[in-house]
Scaffold this active site. Sequence first.
Site, PDB file in Angstrom:
ATOM      1  N   ASP A  10       0.830  -1.210   0.000  1.00  0.00           N
ATOM      2  CA  ASP A  10       0.000   0.000   0.000  1.00  0.00           C
ATOM      3  C   ASP A  10       0.867   1.264   0.000  1.00  0.00           C
ATOM      4  O   ASP A  10       1.988   1.256   0.503  1.00  0.00           O
ATOM      5  CB  ASP A  10      -0.922  -0.031   1.231  1.00  0.00           C
ATOM      6  N   ASN A  58     -10.903  -2.468  -5.485  1.00  0.00           N
ATOM      7  CA  ASN A  58     -10.112  -1.576  -6.338  1.00  0.00           C
ATOM      8  C   ASN A  58     -10.721  -1.416  -7.739  1.00  0.00           C
ATOM      9  O   ASN A  58     -10.392  -0.470  -8.460  1.00  0.00           O
ATOM     10  CB  ASN A  58      -8.659  -2.064  -6.457  1.00  0.00           C
TER      11      ASN A  58
END
Length: 234
Positions: A10, A58
């Site tokens: 991330d 996502n």
Amino acid sequence: MPRHVTIIMDGNGRWARQQGQQRLFGHNAGVDSVRDCCEYAAETGIEYLSLFAFSSENWNRPEDEVSGLMKLMFKSVLGERETFRKNNIRFRIIGDRARLAPDLLAEIVKLEDETASNSRMTLIVMLSYSGKWDITQAASRYAADVAEAVRAGKEVPALDDNVFASYLSTAGIPDPDLMIRTSGEQRISNYMLWQCAYTEFYFTDVLWPDFRRTDFARALEAYCSRDRRYGKIK
Ligand code: IPE
Ligand code: IPE
Ligand code: MG
């Protein structure tokens, strides 16, 4: 030494912003971190390295970011052949394959086949994956097997932890011993919900494109000092 390390990679977007660049610049830079961590994991004797590359959620990002990420995946699958060959690494994808573009999926399957007998380490890229998706698909496949057994007059497969795990997309892969998340977020973001039942978590503020083997080594060091009790008393 952990057998299976998983990483929630991330912070690419924030890293790019820090450089005054578009988000995709960060995703591109993240590929170098993947290569370094992959080689390092193989060198240290880790058997399974899984990387959360793209979550089910996502897909809800802007279209140009999603298509940019898929293009990058395509390019990496084509471009990293040599890394896998050189390091004797088996490559696998886990996630909802039905949502992937046919040309990307074809290249993935090709690389999976080519590396199927590589034995030093397995690299698993979690793509279009979420923990709830995994549990749901496992439950529906189990239900289908029960319906089939009833229809055929056969014994219904009994359900326990191990049987259920065999329906998950990670069947046959040991649960992660260590989960690393970069970029300072301290949450699981719908990742391996079932599989992380007894996983040790390690959070670092380092953004994924800055994460290298030295950071990985620090996480392994932290893992070594953990006392894993599994509910028992030591
Ligand atoms: C992680 O980086 C990569 C993916 C989720 C695909 P992000 O894109 O989430 O980066 P931040 O969290 O916005 O910085
Ligand atoms: C988790 O990161 C997914 C991946 C790293 C692939 P996100 O950036 O999507 O997670 P949230 O939205 O911060 O929880
Ligand atoms: Mg993020």
